[in-house]
Design a protein around this motif. Sequence first.
Motif, PDB file in Angstrom:
ATOM      1  N   PRO A  80      20.796  24.132  15.353  1.00 35.76           N
ATOM      2  CA  PRO A  80      21.844  23.833  16.329  1.00 35.76           C
ATOM      3  C   PRO A  80      22.950  22.992  15.692  1.00 35.76           C
ATOM      4  CG  PRO A  80      19.675  23.403  17.261  1.00 35.76           C
ATOM      5  CD  PRO A  80      19.471  23.700  15.805  1.00 35.76           C
ATOM      6  N   GLY A  81      24.175  23.406  15.933  1.00 35.28           N
ATOM      7  CA  GLY A  81      25.321  22.675  15.425  1.00 35.28           C
ATOM      8  C   GLY A  81      25.684  22.986  13.980  1.00 35.28           C
ATOM      9  N   GLU A  82      24.880  23.802  13.300  1.00 32.37           N
ATOM     10  CA  GLU A  82      25.151  24.176  11.901  1.00 32.37           C
ATOM     11  C   GLU A  82      25.717  25.588  11.871  1.00 32.37           C
ATOM     12  OE1 GLU A  82      24.713  22.536   9.004  1.00 32.37           O
ATOM     13  OE2 GLU A  82      23.799  20.721   9.812  1.00 32.37           O
ATOM     14  N   ARG A  83      26.739  25.778  11.061  1.00 34.69           N
ATOM     15  CA  ARG A  83      27.352  27.104  10.967  1.00 34.69           C
ATOM     16  C   ARG A  83      26.711  27.971   9.901  1.00 34.69           C
ATOM     17  NH1 ARG A  83      33.689  25.948  10.997  1.00 34.69           N
ATOM     18  NH2 ARG A  83      33.557  27.861   9.829  1.00 34.69           N
ATOM     19  N   GLN A  84      26.072  27.359   8.928  1.00 34.28           N
ATOM     20  CA  GLN A  84      25.499  28.163   7.855  1.00 34.28           C
ATOM     21  C   GLN A  84      24.061  28.559   8.166  1.00 34.28           C
ATOM     22  OE1 GLN A  84      25.057  26.152   4.076  1.00 34.28           O
ATOM     23  NE2 GLN A  84      25.026  24.165   5.071  1.00 34.28           N
TER      24      GLN A  84
END
Length: 170
Positions: A80-84
């Motif tokens: 959650p909250g990470e784009r990678q």
Amino acid sequence: MSDKVPFEAVRSDFIEKSGLISQAEGLPRIAGRVFGLLIFDGEMVSFGALATRLQVSRASISSSIRLLEERGLIKRMTKPGERQDFFQLAPNPYATMLEGIQKRTQSTRDDIADTIASLPSDADAVERLKEYADFYASLDSAVAVALQELTNARNKPASKQPQTSKDKSK
């Protein structure tokens, strides 16, 4: 002075050996290094961290990840909250490896059987081809036993698992 090898040297050596093992099996060395890192570290690792830790290009990581995912050895995860993307070992990757070996072995045996079936029964090559098919049938049986042993070991409670020779020396 201690005769123990520093932890990081052992880790690095294992990752490199994993790459060489994969390369010997016809896979890219970097794919083996990715797999080795995920085995050794035992945690989710981001795409970027894989490239940094292994000191290889992102393109090499991308193609290696794709190959390992296709073989069912690693899985893509998100946070959650990470784009990678993050990666970790797939559940039971070693059984998956054995199943892949077994599938290829059975396919090869079937191809040899098709060749035998297309020849006259008195053809000179039939006996040699049957021996070749028998080799793959034996290999298939051995892999089936290994897969069953791996499954049985995985299903045993931890206290019941046999000790390795290294465990016994402690």
